[in-house]
Enzyme design. Sequence first.
Site, mmCIF file in Angstrom:
data_model
loop_
_atom_site.group_PDB
_atom_site.id
_atom_site.type_symbol
_atom_site.label_atom_id
_atom_site.label_comp_id
_atom_site.label_asym_id
_atom_site.label_seq_id
_atom_site.Cartn_x
_atom_site.Cartn_y
_atom_site.Cartn_z
ATOM 1 N N HIS A 250 5.535 8.638 8.251
ATOM 2 C CA HIS A 250 4.850 8.159 7.057
ATOM 3 C C HIS A 250 3.344 8.449 7.098
ATOM 4 O O HIS A 250 2.735 8.703 6.074
ATOM 5 C CB HIS A 250 5.104 6.661 6.917
ATOM 6 C CG HIS A 250 4.499 6.062 5.695
ATOM 7 N ND1 HIS A 250 4.990 6.312 4.435
ATOM 8 C CD2 HIS A 250 3.438 5.238 5.519
ATOM 9 C CE1 HIS A 250 4.261 5.657 3.544
ATOM 10 N NE2 HIS A 250 3.313 4.997 4.174
ATOM 11 N N ASP B 28 1.742 8.009 0.653
ATOM 12 C CA ASP B 28 1.738 6.577 0.341
ATOM 13 C C ASP B 28 1.007 6.357 -0.986
ATOM 14 O O ASP B 28 1.264 7.078 -1.943
ATOM 15 C CB ASP B 28 1.117 5.784 1.503
ATOM 16 C CG ASP B 28 1.440 4.303 1.432
ATOM 17 O OD1 ASP B 28 2.483 3.880 1.949
ATOM 18 O OD2 ASP B 28 0.654 3.554 0.804
ATOM 19 N N TYR C 209 -0.970 -3.279 -5.006
ATOM 20 C CA TYR C 209 0.461 -3.470 -5.277
ATOM 21 C C TYR C 209 0.670 -4.291 -6.547
ATOM 22 O O TYR C 209 1.644 -4.102 -7.266
ATOM 23 C CB TYR C 209 1.136 -4.160 -4.090
ATOM 24 C CG TYR C 209 1.289 -3.276 -2.878
ATOM 25 C CD1 TYR C 209 2.475 -2.582 -2.646
ATOM 26 C CD2 TYR C 209 0.248 -3.119 -1.968
ATOM 27 C CE1 TYR C 209 2.625 -1.773 -1.541
ATOM 28 C CE2 TYR C 209 0.390 -2.300 -0.855
ATOM 29 C CZ TYR C 209 1.575 -1.630 -0.649
ATOM 30 O OH TYR C 209 1.729 -0.822 0.442
#
Lengths: 443, 430
Positions: free
Chosen positions: A421, A225, A369
Amino acid sequence: MSFLTTSAAMLLATSATAVAVSLIPVGLAAAPATPGTAAATPGKATEDTAIHPFRTVIPDDALVDLRRRIAMTRWPDKETVTDQSQGVPLATMKELASYWGTDYDWRKAEVKLNAYPQFVTNIDGLDIHFIHVHSPHPNAMPLIVTHGWPGSIVEQLKIIEPLTNPTAHGGRVEDAFDVVIPSMPGYGFSGKPTGTGWGPEHMARAWAELMQRLGYSHYVAQGGDWGAFVVDQMGLQAPAGLLAIHTNMPATVPADVDKALQTGGPAPSGLSAEEQRAYEQLVRTFKQVDYARLMGSRPQTLYGIADSPVGLAAWLLDHNDADGQPAAAVASALNRTTSATGELTRDEILDNITLYWLTNTGVSASRLYWEYKGGFFNAKGVSIPVAVTVFPGEQYQAPRSWTERAYPKLIYYNRVDKGGHFAAWEQPELFAQEIRAAFRPLR
Amino acid sequence: MSFLTTSTAMLLASSAAVLAVSLIPTPLVAQPATAGAATEDAAIRPFTFRVSDEELADLKRRIKATKWPSRELVVDDTQGVRLATMQKLADYWASQYDWRKVEARLAALPQFVTNIDGVDIHFIHVKAKEPNALPVIITHGWPGSIIEQLKVIDPLTNPTAHGGTAADAFDIVIPSIPGYGFSGKPTELGWDPQHIARVWAVLMDRLGYKKYVAQGGDWGDAISEQMALQKPAGLLGIHTNMPGTLPDNISAALAGGPPPTDLSADEKYAWDQLDFFYKHRVGYAQEMGNRPQTLYALEDSPIGLAAWMLDHDAASQKLIGRVFDGQSEGLTRDDILDNVTLYWLTNTGVSSARLFWESKLAFFAPKGVTIPVAVSAFPDEIYTAPRRWTEKAFPNLIYYNRLGKGGHFAAWEQPELFTQEIRAAFKSLR
C-alpha cells in the site's frame, strides 16, 4: 518539450533565492511558531499567491513533552489472542514506545526534510506546504506526488533523488522529473481547514493552481491512497496542463461488482480468475476498514489520538494491506533498524507518526474521510491518459480488464512483484522505475 | 411464593458478616478483582473500592495536560463530540468533580465478588425488606456500568418509599460484566454474551435464588436474551429495554436498499432510527468489534476515553452535550463523570471493548426467545421497537409498553419511569 511557462524562469529565480533563505539559521527562517501550526496558520492566511520558503523546526519543548508523555503511557492489559486479530498487540506497542521515548531522534528526520527545498503558499485561504525539487536536467517533466492516510510527505522522501536525478540512480537524462510533493490540507505542515469542503475534489483544484503558480505549463500527477483519489479527481477535472496521471491504488471496480461489495452479495457471475481474486481481496478489505468508517462518521471524537502519543501511533499503525493488518511492510519495519535496499525501517515509521504528533494532525487528517462522500474503488470516469502500477500488497490487485474499462486512455499497466500500500515508501527504486516507464510516452 | 432456596439463610448470614468487614477501613478491605489471581472456589467475598489519592491526582493532572485537536469544522455534532463540550467537561472534571462522592455511595451498598469460570465477578446485591421480593439480575451495557443502575436500587428494593406497594419489591443483583468496572478482566477467549449468561445463572444459583427474573439494555439485553434462550432453572422471564426484534426483511433492507413500503408509522419511525444508526453511528461498535486492542488512547487519555464513551447513540450524546451546557435533564454532570471515571480508574476502556469482538450476535435480530418476555420501548433508544415486530420476535410477550420519554440509558436517565416499568412488567410472574 519544455514544461515551463514563460513566467517560470522568474519563479525559478525566486525559488532559488527562497531556498537559500530557507537554509540560513533558524532564527531567520520561516520556522513554525508552535509545533503543528508551522508557518501555515489557518485564518491568518493571506490571499496572496506568494510562495514562501519553509523549514521544519520543532521546538525542544515539544520533543521533551512527547518523550514525557510516552514515558507516562497508561497501558491496557494484553490482548486475549496470540496474534494481531484484536488490533496492534501490546508487546508491539510497548517495544515501539520504549524506543520512541528514548533513542528515537526526530532531529534526524528534520535534517532529512530540510535537505529538500520546502515552501508554503496560500490557496483558497489555506496554506499549502510542499517540497519542490528541481531536476538538474533542463527538460525534466514536472510531477506532483500526493500522499495518503496514514501517510505524509515522509512517504515520498526516498523517491525524490531517483526521480529528479535519474542518471545517478540507474536512469537516463530523459527520465528526469521536477518533483512537487504537497502536504494535504489538514496533514503535516499544511494548514488545517477551519471549514468544510476540503475533499479530494477541492484538493485537485488546489493542486492545479499550485502547479500553475509554480510555472508549469504541462505536468503529470501521481498518487496512492488519498493521493489516488486526488489524482483521479484531477483526471476528471482535466485542468489545462495536466497530461496524465499515475496511480498505485486505481479505482477500477465496475458498477455491478461495486454494488455486490456494498450490499454484501455474492460476486457477479462471469468473473475471470484474476477478477475473482480481486473481488475476494476487496471483500477482505471492506472488513478491515472500520478505522475509515469511524473517521468518516465521527472524526472529532478521536480526542485520544490528539492527546496520547501511543494512542496515535497504534491508530496510524493499524492500517491494513493485502498482507495483513497492520500492513505487513509496516509491521515488519518495526523490527528493522537499518535498511540497505530501501525497505521501511522503524525510524521511518516513527518519522511519519511523530510528524502527525508534532503537527497535531491526528484529528484534522481524519476529517478527510468525513469530507469525502463518494465511493472508494469504483471507477470514476477518468478520460485523460492514465498509468497504473499494481503492487501485490495493495488493498486489491486491479485486474487489467477492469483497469482498461475504468480508464479508457490507459497508457501503461504493470503488475509488479513486490511492494504494498505504501509503494513509494516500501519500494522506492521500483516505484521510481514505474513512474519513469509510466510517463515515458508523454515526453 | 418464596424465591429463596434452603441454603439462602446461610448465605445471608455470611453476607451480613462480610458486609460488616467491607465497611472497615481501606487497608483491610478487599481490593478490586484481579483476573488471574482469581481462585476457583465458590465463596462470595465482600468488596469495597477505594482508589488512592495518587491515582485521582494523576487523573486530574492528565486532564489538565490534555493536548486538544482543532475545533470541528461544523456548527453541530455531525463530526463527533464537539470541542466546546469536551472542554467544558474537562474543566469540570479536573476542577470540581469529586470521585469520592460516588465512591461513598458505592461503599454504602453491599458489594461482593465471587469467582465464576476463573473470573472474579463483582456485583451489588441489595435485598428488599419484604420476604417474598422477586429477585432480579440487572445487567448494564457499553458504555455503561453499575453506575447506570444506582438510581433504581432503592425504588425497586424499597417500593413503599417510592410510590409502590410491598408486592412490588425486588431483591436486586447488579453485576459488572467481565472486563467492565470491578469485575475481573478475562485473559482468555470466550467471554461472549452466551458465556456471561451462563455465569449469571451460576451467580443467581450461588446466591440461593430458586426463581428469578433478568433485566437488561444494550449488552445487558444481549445477555438477558441469551439467558432466556438457555432457560436456566429458575429464570421466570426477562425484561428488556433494547429488544432484538428486527424482521429479516428489515435487516436485509438496512444493509443497502429502500425501506419496505408496508411499514406502519411506528415501524417507519424505527426504520428511520436504524437507518441513521447504521449510516452514521455504528462506527464505534465496528471498530471495537474488530480492533479493540488498537484503542490504546482510551487507556492513556482521560479525554480520549470520555469522548469515546459520550459518543454512543445520537440521542444520549446530544443529551449529554446539553447537560454540559448547563441544562438538567435525566443525567447530571456527575452521573456522566462517575461512569467515565469508573472506566478510567479500573482501566477498562479496552477490556470492555473486547466484548464487541467476542460477540458474534446480531445487535437487533430476534434470537428465538420463547420464555416470557417484557419489553419497554423508549423513544430515544437506538430504535424504538414497534409492537408488531416485538410480538413476532417474542411469542411469549407478557408486557409491551411504549414510553413517552427516555433513551438508551433508561434506568439512568428515567429511574422512576424505569422502576414503574419493571414493576408492571413482572407483576404477572410473581
